[in-house]
Scaffold this active site. Structure first.
Site, short mmCIF file in Angstrom:
data_model
loop_
_atom_site.label_atom_id
_atom_site.label_comp_id
_atom_site.label_asym_id
_atom_site.label_seq_id
_atom_site.Cartn_x
_atom_site.Cartn_y
_atom_site.Cartn_z
N THR A 162 0.88 -1.18 0.00
CA THR A 162 0.00 0.00 0.00
C THR A 162 0.92 1.23 0.00
O THR A 162 1.38 1.64 -1.06
CB THR A 162 -0.98 0.00 1.19
OG1 THR A 162 -0.25 -0.22 2.40
CG2 THR A 162 -2.02 -1.09 1.03
N LYS A 188 4.19 -7.04 3.70
CA LYS A 188 3.94 -5.61 3.50
C LYS A 188 3.91 -4.95 4.87
O LYS A 188 3.54 -5.57 5.86
CB LYS A 188 2.65 -5.34 2.75
CG LYS A 188 1.39 -5.57 3.58
CD LYS A 188 0.20 -4.95 2.94
CE LYS A 188 0.34 -3.46 2.80
NZ LYS A 188 0.34 -2.74 4.11
N THR A 199 -2.37 -2.28 6.87
CA THR A 199 -2.18 -3.45 7.71
C THR A 199 -0.81 -4.07 7.48
O THR A 199 -0.15 -3.78 6.51
CB THR A 199 -3.20 -4.52 7.31
OG1 THR A 199 -2.95 -4.82 5.94
CG2 THR A 199 -4.62 -4.01 7.45
N GLU A 286 6.52 4.35 8.64
CA GLU A 286 6.16 5.64 8.03
C GLU A 286 7.07 6.77 8.49
O GLU A 286 7.17 7.06 9.68
CB GLU A 286 4.70 5.95 8.33
CG GLU A 286 3.81 5.04 7.53
CD GLU A 286 2.38 5.10 7.98
OE1 GLU A 286 1.52 4.81 7.15
OE2 GLU A 286 2.13 5.42 9.14
N ASN A 409 0.26 10.75 8.04
CA ASN A 409 -0.97 10.33 8.71
C ASN A 409 -1.93 11.46 9.05
O ASN A 409 -3.03 11.20 9.51
CB ASN A 409 -0.62 9.55 9.97
CG ASN A 409 -0.02 8.21 9.63
OD1 ASN A 409 -0.61 7.45 8.87
ND2 ASN A 409 1.16 7.92 10.14
N SER A 414 -5.27 18.18 4.03
CA SER A 414 -5.07 19.63 4.12
C SER A 414 -4.30 20.12 2.91
O SER A 414 -3.93 19.36 2.04
CB SER A 414 -4.34 19.98 5.40
OG SER A 414 -3.11 19.29 5.48
#
EC number: 2.3.1.35
Lengths: 414, 414
Positions: A162, A188, A199, A286, A409, A414
């Protein structure tokens, strides 16, 4: 979004995975959510393939997780694996359960097996209905052209991504009682897909001949030192799924117990492969700029050491300090203290890399700010804590907490 | 550092606190760490003052926390409170214990009391020795000019700040059996002080006449719905300290039990004051742009509801979604699921403000993205979850997770 840049912690090259007899792979574009990229993985498995699984501890698991748990209980082995990215089919109520059942029906027709022999995993947006009719035709087409070579494995790792910035693959070669067997694995990571949660998924395959209960015992044990020792932000997915398939094509002698000494090499290789995959997940956390290994020793027990290590690895204050390249051992003390496990402040010793920064409950008299800072500037950092209480130990992996994590995240609307 | 800007969630004005008979306040510059600002608070307390306390659950508490716990056990009441900012005297080993003992000795000479009647709290950098000799002379000078007016209270709240962006004060007036009593409280928030960890401190004072055991019961109960319901990042300080002092000067009738019905008003006022102070801490969370109230109902029990609420309030994914003004209820489901408490996915309902976004385990059929997004743009947001299982409920407060949080806690060396 920085997710288009490859993590600075990505390995220089991905391994080339060998063929595993009885495993046939194809990927396709089913149009689940993305455009112009593969989002379905189909794996056909030889008759007699056994399977074991470990799943999220979430009390609100996704529909595919419920499906796989039931399928494992049915004990019909596995003839197909279907994975989609783009939609996690989580928190989708009755429609979600119907979508899983339809997916299994479609794949069962393709693989000529019972629906309970189809394993299913989904990753991506949650709370949106998954239209499983999109798999109709696609899976049959996949089965028709599935193959087992290195390119197919590379495509498989790609199709389940993803917001992962690089595909995650690992392989091991080992013998069971003199017969060579192979283990391949893909994973992943705990990435995010706007606007929702993704996930952790991982699938391992071997040609070893092993019964389901032995596989399950090996996998459950291996998870404890690998995937259960990795954290990005302490948040637990509704969909975490780890499956291990064994086709039996290697033709090794039958074993009936996981503690059979002939499995020692296989067990070690499997554990090692799972650790490699888990580390790859941490490397692709991330916004990650640093891979952090947290080692705790001298705890009252191994589980106690694990809880303390996870408390350190999940602490926002520890993780921001690492991002800031600051040898802030005070925050490590804080994280030990908040774990709620036995700890004696005045026996604690803490190292960053090889530099001991604290000992016997206070700053190390020989502490060198310069030496500690040099350690913190490295891309891979080990934080070691000796509690001085007993023999318990644990090792976990995490990454730093950066502004990019918040951006990935929080910023996408925005 | 954004810590020089006042939090957008700060109240427009701070309350003016009334005098409390038996409480005399002075602040000073002792040069602990900062230049040109007050860093010591001295509070002189009338003879007969009773005191109760609640402290950090950290297994690695600071030396002042250990001191206060022992002093409360000694039961000699309180004649003085000494608080310093700039150095937390935590993880300082034997030297830390000596520094606390020396501070108590100095204050005890000033207040003409036993050292055990001196309460001590410290906040600021950890792991560095605190030179308590700096209090010699300073405390005597403070005692000589201590006073009780509104300006003294304002100075007290200012002197205990570290990276707080505004001082935190609250007051209540209530009657015990017809006799008017006052409660004043000040707090400092969970801020950071480069390069180390700071702490949550709060001190409340009343002129009510209440014995130590009653005070302790009231304070412990009040903490459950206030300070134990506030979180900025889930990290627990080594130094969290909440003390409640009662001078007895109001001259109310004696009560011997916390459940005496004559204390109902006092209890409610105290609970309310503690909630106000706790909310002020959340409003000044590092980098905060949003105050988030998390309400959980329908849980199997109140403690279960509390653990689920804290799981939501501490989730980095929930907190970054709030920062991004994203009505991401999938992450709320995730946080419910990871709490490990009883939950039935298919009974969950979730609201952002008044907008129900999910019901019966799936997206609300009437869900309006526009209405939910409008809620998320507000500075104060309520996330409400109904588990549909029982009568358990809880309410906690937190703030969003922004890039400024990462900057404050990671960037200061770069």
């Amino acid at each position: 979004m920085s997710s288009t840049e490859i993590s600075p912690l990505a390995p220089a090259t991905a391994p080339s995975l060998p063929e595993i007899a009885g495993v046939r792979i194809a990927t396709a574009q089913a149009g689940i959510r993305y455009k112009n990229r593969t989002d379905v993985l189909y794996v056909g498995l030889a008759e007699g393939t056994q399977v074991a699984g470990v799943f999220t501890r979430s009390r609100c698991p996704s529909a595919p997780v419920d499906w796989c748990r039931d399928a494992l209980k049915a004990g019909k082995g596995a003839r197909a694996l279907v994975v989609n990215s783009g939609n996690a089919n989580a928190f989708t109520g009755l429609k979600g359960r119907e979508a899983v059942a339809l997916t299994a029906d479609i794949a069962a027709r393709v693989a000529a097996c019972a629906p309970e022999a189809v394993m299913i995993a989904s990753t991506g947006v949650i709370g949106e209905p998954l239209d499983a009719r999109k798999f109709d035709g696609v899976l049959a087409e996949c089965a028709g052209r599935a193959e087992g070579g290195a390119e197919a494995w590379a495509q498989a790792a790609q199709a389940i991504m993803t917001t992962d910035t690089f595909p995650k693959l690992a392989t091991r070669r080992v013998e069971i009682d003199g017969v060579p067997v192979t283990i391949n694995g893909i994973a992943k990571g705990a990435g995010m897909i706007a606007p929702d949660m993704a996930t952790m998924l991982s699938f391992a395959f071997t040609d070893a001949a092993l019964p389901q209960d032995v596989l399950q015992e090996l996998l459950s044990a291996g998870t404890k030192t690998s995937f259960n020792c990795v954290t990005v932000d302490g948040d637990t997915s509704t969909s975490d799924t780890l499956l291990l398939f064994a086709t039996g094509a290697a033709g090794n002698a039958a074993v009936t117990r996981a503690d059979d000494p002939r499995l020692a090499g296989f067990r070690a290789a499997l554990d090692d492969l799972l650790i490699e995959l888990a580390q790859l997940v941490a490397r692709d956390g991330e916004g990650a700029n640093k891979l952090v290994t947290v080692e705790v020793e001298g705890a009252e027990s191994d589980p106690s050491a694990h809880r303390i290590a996870m408390s350190i690895a999940n602490s926002p204050l520890v993780k921001t300090a690492v991002a800031g390249e600051d040898a802030n051992w005070g925050r490590v003390v804080m994280a030990v203290g908040k774990a709620g496990e036995p700890a004696d402040r005045d026996r604690l010793a803490i190292w960053f890399g090889d530099v001991r920064v604290a000992v016997q409950g206070a700053r190390d008299p020989d502490y060198s700010e310069e030496a500690a800072s040099a350690v913190m500037r490295r891309p891979e950092i080990t934080v070691r804590v000796d509690l001085g209480l007993g023999q318990g130990r644990a090792r976990v992996w995490t990454c730093d907490l950066t502004k990019a994590y918040v951006a990935i995240n929080g910023d996408y609307r925005s």
